[in-house]
Design a protein around this motif. Structure first.
Motif, PDB file in Angstrom:
ATOM      1  N   HIS A  40       1.075  -0.946   0.562  1.00 23.76           N
ATOM      2  CA  HIS A  40      -0.178   0.325   0.104  1.00 23.76           C
ATOM      3  C   HIS A  40       0.801   1.337  -0.310  1.00 23.76           C
ATOM      4  N   SER A  41       1.911   0.582  -0.099  1.00 22.13           N
ATOM      5  CA  SER A  41       2.760   2.163   0.011  1.00 22.13           C
ATOM      6  C   SER A  41       3.719   2.161  -1.728  1.00 22.13           C
ATOM      7  N   PRO A  42       3.642   2.502  -2.592  1.00 23.33           N
ATOM      8  CA  PRO A  42       4.564   2.364  -3.880  1.00 23.33           C
ATOM      9  C   PRO A  42       5.393   3.219  -3.652  1.00 23.33           C
ATOM     10  N   GLN A  43       4.933   4.729  -2.851  1.00 20.52           N
ATOM     11  CA  GLN A  43       6.005   5.309  -3.247  1.00 20.52           C
ATOM     12  C   GLN A  43       7.646   4.849  -2.316  1.00 20.52           C
ATOM     13  N   SER A  44       7.736   3.726  -1.336  1.00 21.01           N
ATOM     14  CA  SER A  44       8.321   3.659  -0.266  1.00 21.01           C
ATOM     15  C   SER A  44       9.072   2.122  -0.793  1.00 21.01           C
TER      16      SER A  44
ATOM     17  N   PHE B  74       2.715  12.029  -8.060  1.00 19.42           N
ATOM     18  CA  PHE B  74       1.874  13.395  -8.604  1.00 19.42           C
ATOM     19  C   PHE B  74       0.723  13.052  -7.552  1.00 19.42           C
ATOM     20  N   ILE B  75      -0.046  13.729  -6.877  1.00 19.66           N
ATOM     21  CA  ILE B  75      -1.181  13.465  -6.125  1.00 19.66           C
ATOM     22  C   ILE B  75      -2.516  14.644  -6.886  1.00 19.66           C
ATOM     23  N   GLU B  76      -2.966  14.310  -8.191  1.00 23.04           N
ATOM     24  CA  GLU B  76      -3.713  14.464  -8.857  1.00 23.04           C
ATOM     25  C   GLU B  76      -4.765  15.727  -8.296  1.00 23.04           C
ATOM     26  N   ASN B  77      -5.927  15.443  -7.283  1.00 26.39           N
ATOM     27  CA  ASN B  77      -6.278  16.092  -6.671  1.00 26.39           C
ATOM     28  C   ASN B  77      -5.797  17.565  -6.059  1.00 26.39           C
ATOM     29  N   ARG B  78      -4.675  17.440  -5.902  1.00 32.55           N
ATOM     30  CA  ARG B  78      -4.020  19.047  -5.107  1.00 32.55           C
ATOM     31  C   ARG B  78      -3.977  19.474  -6.474  1.00 32.55           C
ATOM     32  N   CYS B  79      -3.613  19.171  -8.056  1.00 35.28           N
ATOM     33  CA  CYS B  79      -3.418  19.802  -8.691  1.00 35.28           C
ATOM     34  C   CYS B  79      -4.134  21.672  -9.458  1.00 35.28           C
TER      35      CYS B  79
ATOM     36  N   GLY C 130      -4.770   0.316  -2.688  1.00 35.52           N
ATOM     37  CA  GLY C 130      -4.486   0.951  -4.140  1.00 35.52           C
ATOM     38  C   GLY C 130      -4.218   2.278  -4.675  1.00 35.52           C
ATOM     39  N   ALA C 131      -4.330   3.428  -3.907  1.00 35.96           N
ATOM     40  CA  ALA C 131      -5.147   4.468  -3.791  1.00 35.96           C
ATOM     41  C   ALA C 131      -3.539   5.054  -3.915  1.00 35.96           C
TER      42      ALA C 131
ATOM     43  N   PHE D 262       0.015   7.732  -7.501  1.00 40.41           N
ATOM     44  CA  PHE D 262       0.432   8.993  -7.425  1.00 40.41           C
ATOM     45  C   PHE D 262       2.052   8.754  -8.093  1.00 40.41           C
ATOM     46  N   VAL D 263       2.559   7.718  -8.330  1.00 36.28           N
ATOM     47  CA  VAL D 263       4.063   6.748  -8.583  1.00 36.28           C
ATOM     48  C   VAL D 263       3.432   6.857 -10.444  1.00 36.28           C
ATOM     49  N   GLY D 264       2.681   6.410 -10.893  1.00 33.30           N
ATOM     50  CA  GLY D 264       2.490   6.155 -12.216  1.00 33.30           C
ATOM     51  C   GLY D 264       2.060   4.663 -12.542  1.00 33.30           C
TER      52      GLY D 264
END
Lengths: 782, 309
Positions: B45-49, B58-63, B268-269, B273-275
């Motif tokens: 659940h932490s693919p960025q790790s 890229f956290i699209e909600n913030r864009c 999966g959230a 973020f990491v494409g």
């Protein structure tokens, strides 16, 4: 001494009462048509204070009375509310009212926010107070007389007689009901109620039950005659009665728990949803002219420097009028002698709050280094189950009060006022006003635009602290310090204006239009000197300037300092331009200040330091201005907003921390919602850097905890006390539940939330407050 | 036993430090997440790790669609058109220029090289809360043991300051690394996922032999262990697998408790973020009945077990 388990079941009687209260929230309450006036040809010849006494007497002798079948403690308050200017018999003449309006006061310039001396009242009873008044009157007459004082004492006696007769009315009602009652055990109970009511009309209470009833009669008499009152140190004041009963086997702890539960139900008699309450309250509000209203509100708030001076701006109040009535009480804490005050009654009270899960009374627990571990545990357990109590730190509050010049034994005897403000029980006349820190910053940033704005002080032009305020043009600032000086100048003027106005209001003008003979008679001081508390008759007079919106001012200054003057990643003039247009068309800039600058509440020293400097300046200015006051009063600073975080925000333009115009500000001394993303320990640490020992009136930190961390509340509280926090309000809630409750309120009627001393059922709140609450819990969920 | 000198300037790659954490060991804790992991669990659940490099998120909600990134990107990896916003991930080399200018931080870099001292500066701020709650610091990941020097230094320094230490690990590390951190670690939070090594390799990329062996050896050294079992529907939540985990755990002497971690439906959230695409979107969490049944497998053989979060 044993203490009762918190697992005790509700008695059937209490269960019935609880159902009754819960159903009552959703039913429209019948509003009593208050008699319009006590003015007639005869009364017009009397002094105003006497007419006020007659008006109190009229309410107490005519207001509806009833006893519900589950009650052991009896008496209903009228369903009115001073905050919304509900009716009270007119007792002032047209001329008197006009004269008062010219001095920014009115007949509704009453403030509540008092705490009678319950220790004395319970010791001598209403009869004892009456006799003291008589003796004082005789003494004055023996010594040559003093018409004003005699008149005041006679007025006080009218109100004490009214309180006596009010008890007798309940005595008669209980007798009548007893005669008609078929159930033999209820018949006997009603007979006892009648006996107690009749006895209390003259004698002081002997038993615990009598003491509870005596307290309740006095409380509803105050609340029905225009004053919201705090309950004082309930467990300390009532424990001698319970102790006596337990030692003499008159009562068991289980029976005492039922009595406390019964009283707790009474505190919630008036509960209603926001929708019903606002319909009722506004429908019954007295029509007033703008001047009267201003005078009234100015009287209520002393001076409200957040712009809260019109009826429309009162509308967003979160609801003292429908859910709290300022019925607060601190439990435990240091005794006047400096010992730990925890007793079995402390635990009965915590149990009652935990098991009934009602918003009232708002309980607090006063903790100190020597508080028993059991008390820490019970308090944490109660918060987890019922979202109260809040926690005071005696290690900080007591010395802070003592440093203001109070004798230590009085400092230790502090109680809670309406929300969380501290003062000395039974000895204090209290008022406060709120200053908006972000508004002061806005004045420094845009000196021009405030010239045309309706400035809050327009009603007392001679005291306008902004007169002659020649501010430098912010566009020319080359360094952060120039802005900081300009901000301090403006904030200092707010403080000066507020204290001068408050001082001015203490000249006795309130006595001329809104004296308080009944409350005065129940306070230490007035009967000894023949002086009403509105004339300085109480032993102490406190005025608290309260600093609101702290986090926004600190975050804004930190953002400007870092981004415009240190790193220069944002052009200073661009920022001013974007802000001037309330960020419209400047979203990237607004995002930059929110993401690139540190925010109070994250344990980040850069911004926490600025927050500390603001509060230090504020404390020092308050001290300086207070020293120049002409009246003998203690000016005790605080950091907070009470329930006005929505109102203060409404009056405040966009701020440099990215806040949009009109958005609510952060509550009390808490970080801005959504900006404290580093966990609650970081939040507390930021707050601990404020000069909390210099804020005797209080500086509450409001924290929302997720249900997962509920079991760690005890250690969190212990740490807060050890690290010398001031006042902590933690509530435990599940964000998912709050959101679901907004969609399907009927399924979540019992969901309670709490901020500072204020508690309510979540579904009863106006939507803006519901959304604000959800944000508070959400920020830790990312 | 090797006792190396703590080098406060030693750096590690950390992607988050969370405070007031209540899930990673006893009491109130600060959890330090070290970036980089040798495993590739399909449910991670932490693919960025996973990557041991700094990387763009890229956290699209913030864009807010301001286009600052398009202007600055040297690789033309940022695209904004009528159809929306997208990142051409294959072009991106994680240089971070876009993150520097993105106003709402919709683009941000995961992972920061920080010194032991910088970590300690955060960790020691909550000492009073640790003391009153029996908490401390937890090093997690990624795989904390994948940065052995930095981890050892952080643990040693924490212990020197009297702070309780926990290490949250997959167990997949060479034994000498464990050997080095053992003296400075009070508690292990140790994942057991799948007892069948073949299956373990299928779902995580590595076999379980090293993991089981390391756990036995830690146990033999008398270290306190809390076993954590993530429950992934259809992957490892069979009665048989859980029974085998229970049996294995019974052979150990210092496992104090077993935490069953029900499937995180939001796992999966962060893939977008990491494409990346998350492969297990279709899974549902366990029912309460299933959780109860699973608990029984452990409690019936006398193990202390709980459903964690």
């Amino acid at each position: 001494m044993d203490i009762v388990s918190n697992a005790l079941e509700l008695s059937p009687r209490v269960r019935n009462g609880l159902d009754f209260i819960q159903q009552g929230r959703f039913q429209e309450k019948e509003m009593w048509q208050v008699p319009l006036s006590v003015l007639d040809e005869e009364t017009r010849k009397q002094t105003l204070v006497k007419r006020k006494a007659l008006a109190i007497s009229k309410v107490l002798s005519e207001m509806p009375i009833r006893i519900e079948m589950y009650e052991l403690i009896v008496g209903f308050s009228v369903h009115n509310s001073v905050a919304n200017i509900t009716p009270f018999p007119e007792y002032a003449t047209q001329e008197e009212r006009e004269e008062a309006a010219g001095k920014y006061t009115g007949t509704f310039s009453v403030f509540g926010h008092f705490c009678p001396s319950y220790p004395k009242y319970l010791r001598v009873g209403v009869g004892g107070l009456r006799r003291q008044a008589e003796e004082k009157l005789a003494e004055i007459r023996r010594n040559g007389g003093d018409p004003e004082k005699e008149d005041w004492i006679e007025s006080a006696m009218i109100t004490l007689d009214a309180l006596r007769d009010f008890m007798l009315r309940y005595g008669r009602l209980a007798s009548e009901l007893s005669e008609g009652e078929v159930d033999p055990s209820r018949k006997e109970e009603l007979r006892e109620i009648a006996g107690i009511s009749n006895r209390l009309s003259d004698e002081p209470p002997c038993t615990f039950r009598e003491a509870l009833q005596a307290l309740w009669f006095a409380h509803i008499a105050f609340e029905s005659t225009l004053n919201f009152m705090s309950m004082g140190r309930f467990d300390q004041n009532l424990w001698p009665f319970l102790k006596h009963d337990l030692e003499n086997h008159v009562i068991t702890l289980e029976e005492a728990q039922e009595l406390v539960d019964c009283l707790w139900l009474k505190f919630n008699d008036r509960l209603q949803t926001f929708e019903l309450a606002s319909r009722n309250v506004y429908a019954s509000s007295v029509p007033m002219t703008e001047e009267e209203l201003v005078g009234t509100v100015a009287g209520i708030w002393g001076l409200y420097l957040g712009g809260n001076t019109t009826h429309d701006r009162l509308a967003p109040l979160q609801g003292s009028e429908f859910s709290t009535w300022l019925q607060t009480m601190p439990l435990s804490g240091l005794t006047p002698e400096g010992k730990d005050g925890t007793n079995p009654l402390t635990y009965l009270c915590i149990n009652a709050t935990r098991r009934l899960k009602l918003p009232q009374p708002s309980i607090y627990v006063r903790l100190h280094d020597g508080s028993p571990a059991e008390l820490y545990e019970r308090a944490a357990d109660c918060i987890q189950n019922s979202n109260g109590p809040c926690i005071y730190n005696d290690e900080v509050v007591v010395p802070a009060l003592a440093r203001q010049g109070l004798p230590i034994e009085h400092a230790r005897d502090y109680t809670t006022d309406g929300c969380w403000e501290t003062f000395i029980q039974g000895r204090t006349q209290f008022r406060y006003g709120v200053i908006s820190a972000p508004e002061a910053l806005d004045r420094a940033l845009f000196p021009g635009r405030w010239d045309e704005e309706a400035i809050p002080l327009k009603y007392i032009p001679e005291l306008d602290p902004f007169a002659g305020s020649e501010l430098p043009d912010p566009k020319e600032f080359k360094a952060y310090d120039e802005l900081w000086s300009s901000f301090k100048d403006q904030l200092g003027r707010y403080i000066k204006g507020m204290i001068e106005t408050a001082d001015d209001m203490m000249d006795g003008r309130l006595y001329d239009i809104a004296p308080l003979p009944l409350i005065s008679a129940c306070t230490e001081g007035p009967l000894e000197t023949g002086t009403d508390i509105t004339r300085g008759g109480a032993e102490y007079s406190f005025y608290s300037p309260v600093l609101g919106g702290l986090s926004h001012a600190a975050d804004s200054l930190a953002a400007i300092k870092k981004l415009c003057f240190e790193e220069k990643v944002i052009d200073w003039k661009d920022l001013l331009e974007g802000l001037k247009n309330n960020w419209e068309g400047n979203e990237p800039l607004r995002q930059m200040v929110m993401t690139r600058a540190p925010a109070y509440g994250n344990d980040s020293d850069d911004v926490d330091e600025i927050a500390r400097e603001i509060v230090e300046f504020y404390v020092a200015e308050t001290k300086k201005c207070g020293a120049n006051a002409t009246n003998k009063a203690l000016f005790n600073p605080a950091v907070g907003t009470f329930e006005h975080y929505v109102a203060v925000g409404m009056a405040c333009p966009a701020t440099p921390d990215g806040r949009l115009p009109g958005q609510p500000v952060a509550s009390n001394a808490s970080p801005t919602n959504g900006r404290a993303t580093s966990g609650q320990t970081a939040m507390i640490n930021s707050y601990l850097k404020l000069p909390l020992g210099d804020l005797p009136t209080g500086a509450p930190l409001d924290i929302g905890m997720d249900t997962r961390s509920g079991h760690l509340l005890g250690p969190m509280i212990k740490s807060f006390i050890e690290k010398r926090g001031n006042l902590l309000s933690i509530s435990v809630n599940d964000v998912g539940k709050l959101k679901a409750a907004m969609k399907e309120p009927e399924k979540y009627r019992d969901l309670k939330i709490r901020i500072g001393g204020w508690e309510a059922f979540f579904v009863d709140l106006p939507p803006a407050y519901q959304e604000w609450q959800i944000k508070k819990y959400e920020q830790h969920e990312s | 036993m090797s006792s190396m000198k703590v080098d406060p300037q030693r750096k590690g790659l950390v992607f988050s430090v969370d405070r007031n954490v209540v899930e990673d060991g006893p009491g109130i804790r600060t959890t330090v997440f070290l970036k980089g992991c040798p495993l590739r669990c399909v449910w991670c659940h932490s693919p960025q790790s996973q990557s041991k490099e700094r990387q763009l998120l890229f956290i699209e909600n913030r864009c807010i669609g301001c286009g600052a990134c398009v202007e600055i990107c040297p690789k033309d990896a940022q695209e904004m058109s009528g159809t929306g916003r997208r990142i051409l991930w294959e072009r991106c080399d994680d240089c971070g220029e876009c993150a520097n200018v993105c106003p709402p931080m919709a683009l941000e870099m995961a992972g920061e090289w920080v010194t032991v001292e910088q970590i300690m500066d955060i960790v020691r701020r909550d000492v009073v809360y640790y003391k009153n709650s029996g908490g401390g610091v937890t090093f997690s990941g990624g795989e904390a043991l994948a940065q052995p020097e930095f981890l050892t230094a952080c643990l040693e320094r924490s212990r020197q300051e009297g702070i309780h230490t926990a290490v949250d690990t997959s167990g997949f590390a060479p034994w000498p690394v464990f050997e080095r951190i053992l003296p400075h670690t009070d508690l292990f939070l140790y994942d057991l996922k799948q007892m069948d090594s073949g299956k373990h390799e299928e779902m995580t990329g590595v076999g379980n032999a090293v993991i089981l062996e390391n756990l036995k050896r830690i146990d033999g050294r008398g270290k306190r262990v809390w076993v954590r079992v993530p429950l992934i529907p259809g992957y490892n939540d069979s009665i048989e697998n859980l029974r085998q985990i229970a049996e294995f755990t019974q052979t150990l002497t210092n496992v104090e408790r077993i935490s069953l971690l029900p499937y995180n439906g939001a796992a999966g959230a962060k893939y977008s973020f990491v494409g990346r695409k998350y492969g297990l979107e279709h899974l549902d969490g366990q029912t309460n009945q299933e959780k109860t049944d699973f608990l029984k497998i452990f409690s019936s053989v006398g193990l202390t077990v709980e459903v964690g979060r």
